[in-house]
Design an enzyme around this catalytic site. Structure first.
Site, PDB file in Angstrom:
ATOM      1  N   LYS B 104       0.874  -1.165   0.000  1.00  0.00           N
ATOM      2  CA  LYS B 104       0.000   0.000   0.000  1.00  0.00           C
ATOM      3  C   LYS B 104       0.913   1.217   0.000  1.00  0.00           C
ATOM      4  O   LYS B 104       1.597   1.501   0.993  1.00  0.00           O
ATOM      5  CB  LYS B 104      -0.912   0.027   1.234  1.00  0.00           C
ATOM      6  CG  LYS B 104      -1.687   1.341   1.330  1.00  0.00           C
ATOM      7  CD  LYS B 104      -2.582   1.439   2.541  1.00  0.00           C
ATOM      8  CE  LYS B 104      -3.030   2.884   2.741  1.00  0.00           C
ATOM      9  NZ  LYS B 104      -3.951   3.049   3.876  1.00  0.00           N
ATOM     10  N   GLY B 165      -8.299   9.070   9.487  1.00  0.00           N
ATOM     11  CA  GLY B 165      -8.669   9.144  10.896  1.00  0.00           C
ATOM     12  C   GLY B 165      -9.762  10.129  11.235  1.00  0.00           C
ATOM     13  O   GLY B 165     -10.119  10.267  12.404  1.00  0.00           O
ATOM     14  N   ALA B 191      -9.677   5.364   3.741  1.00  0.00           N
ATOM     15  CA  ALA B 191      -9.579   6.501   4.656  1.00  0.00           C
ATOM     16  C   ALA B 191     -10.855   7.342   4.739  1.00  0.00           C
ATOM     17  O   ALA B 191     -11.543   7.566   3.751  1.00  0.00           O
ATOM     18  CB  ALA B 191      -8.420   7.425   4.294  1.00  0.00           C
ATOM     19  N   GLY B 192     -11.125   7.794   5.952  1.00  0.00           N
ATOM     20  CA  GLY B 192     -12.239   8.704   6.188  1.00  0.00           C
ATOM     21  C   GLY B 192     -13.522   8.039   6.634  1.00  0.00           C
ATOM     22  O   GLY B 192     -14.462   8.714   7.058  1.00  0.00           O
TER      23      GLY B 192
END
Lengths: 82, 263
Positions: B104, B165, B191-192
Site C-alpha cells: 500500500k 482518521g 480513509a475517512g
C-alpha cells in the site's frame, strides 16, 4: 572490548558485535536460530528485514555479508498501521 | 442466479488472488493485540495492512506471526513516508520482511493533513511498478490522478473518502463515482470512513472494496463495529449490483389504486 568487535549502529543505537556476518548478527538481535537462507531453523518465518546504509539486504545474502565498522543498520518488522 | 451463487462468485481478484471479503482492514490504532485479533476475525477480512517500523526485542515480530496464524494476507504500507525515496525503501523492507510483493503506497505531504503528496506518489509508484511490486496506490479523490496511477501500472487505486482518521465519510461522492466509472483496475475506498453506512455508501458508488482501520480499532466496541462493517460492505455490494430504483420527483404508490373500498 574484544579487538575483533565492530561497532555498528542498530536502529539508531550504537552496538558492538563479534558476529562474523549479517546472518549471525540478525540471529543475535532476534534471538532466533537461523539457517543460511536467513529463515528460522524451526520452519517458522522471521518477519524482519534489514537495511545496511539505506540499502535493503535480501535475507539470502545475509550469510557471508560481513559487517563494516560504522555500518548503519536498520532492522524492521510489521507493526500495527493503517 | 440464486443469492448464494451471487455471493460466492463475487470474489475480488487482485493479481490472481481471490479475496472473498471486500473489507480490507487496517491494524492501526488497536489498544491491544488480543482486541485486534478479535476485531479482525469479526470483520471477516482476508487482507490487512501493517506498517514497517524498527524491531524491538519486546514485541519481536508478533504482529506478523499473529496475522500469519489467522490466515490473513498482509499488505505492508509505507505510512510515515514523505518522499518517494523513503517510500520505495520502506516498500522494499516490507517485501523482504513479509515475503509479499504487495504494497500500500502512501506518501504523505505533511503531518497536519496526512493528505497524499501527488508528485511523490507518482514517482514512487513508477519506481515500484518497475521493480515488480503490486502497487495499491493511496491517492486523493482526484479522477485525473486516479487514471494516471492506473496507466502507470498501479494494480489497485485507493482514493480517500476523507482525511485519515477523521471519520468524516465520503466528502466527494461525485468524484468517487467518476473514478469508478473510468477505472480498469479495482478501486478501493480508503480513509475517512466513520461508520457502517459510509462503507455501504462506498460500495453503492461502485467501489470494489473498502479499507478502514480507525473506524473499527477506535470504536467503543471494536468487535461489534467490525461485524457491522462486514455486513455493511456486503450490503452495499449487493445493492450496487441489484439495480436501485431511479430517484423520482414525486411519490409513487406501491399499493394498488384499483379495488379500494368505498368508504
Amino acid at each position: 572490548m574484544n579487538a575483533l568487535a565492530k561497532t555498528v549502529t542498530v536502529n539508531g543505537v550504537q552496538s558492538a558485535t563479534l558476529a562474523p556476518d549479517l546472518l549471525h548478527f540478525v540471529a543475535e538481535l532476534t534471538s532466533r536460530n537461523l539457517t543460511s537462507t536467513g529463515q528460522p531453523a524451526d520452519g517458522s518465518r522471521l518477519g524482519v528485514a534489514v537495511a545496511v546504509n539505506s540499502a535493503v539486504i535480501p535475507r539470502s545474502e545475509w550469510s557471508g555479508w560481513e559487517l563494516t565498522e560504522g555500518d548503519d543498520i536498520e532492522l524492521v518488522t510489521a507493526v500495527q498501521g493503517g | 442466479m440464486d443469492l448464494s451463487t451471487t455471493l460466492s462468485a463475487d470474489a475480488l481478484v487482485i493479481d490472481g488472488i481471490p479475496l472473498n471479503s471486500r473489507l480490507i482492514m487496517g491494524t492501526g490504532g488497536a489498544p491491544s493485540m488480543e482486541g485486534l485479533s478479535e476485531a479482525l476475525a469479526a470483520s471477516g477480512t482476508e487482507l490487512t495492512t501493517v506498517a514497517m517500523r524498527r524491531y524491538t526485542p519486546e514485541t519481536g515480530a508478533s504482529l506478523f506471526q499473529l496475522l500469519h496464524s489467522q490466515g490473513i494476507r498482509i499488505l505492508p504500507n509505507t505510512a510515515g513516508c514523505f518522499t518517494a525515496r523513503e517510500a520505495v525503501l520502506t516498500a522494499e523492507l516490507g517485501r523482504e520482511a513479509l515475503e509479499t510483493n504487495w504494497v500500500k503506497l502512501e506518501v504523505i505531504a505533511d503531518e497536519h493533513t496526512l493528505l497524499p503528496d501527488s508528485l511523490e506518489l507518482v514517482e514512487a509508484a513508477e519506481t515500484l511498478v518497475s521493480r515488480g511490486f503490486t502497487v495499491f496506490a493511496y491517492t486523493n479523490d482526484d479522477p485525473v490522478l486516479a487514471l494516471r496511477l492506473e496507466q502507470l501500472g498501479a494494480a489497485v487505486v485507493m482514493p480517500l473518502g476523507a482525511p485519515i482518521g477523521t471519520g468524516l465519510g465520503i466528502l466527494n461522492p461525485h468524484n468517487i463515482e467518476l473514478i469508478v466509472s473510468r477505472a480498469g483496475v479495482p478501486i478501493v475506498l480508503d480513509a475517512g470512513i466513520g461508520t457502517a453506512s459510509d462503507a455501504a455508501f462506498a460500495m453503492e458508488l461502485g467501489c470494489d472494496a473498502v479499507l478502514l482501520a480507525t473506524a473499527v480499532t477506535r470504536a467503543q466496541d471494536p468487535v461489534a463495529m467490525a461485524a457491522a462493517f462486514r455486513h455493511a460492505v456486503l450490503a452495499g455490494r449487493l445493492a450496487s449490483r441489484a439495480g436501485r430504483i431511479p430517484k423520482r420527483e414525486h411519490a409513487l404508490a406501491s399499493s394498488p389504486h384499483d379495488g379500494r373500498a368505498d368508504l
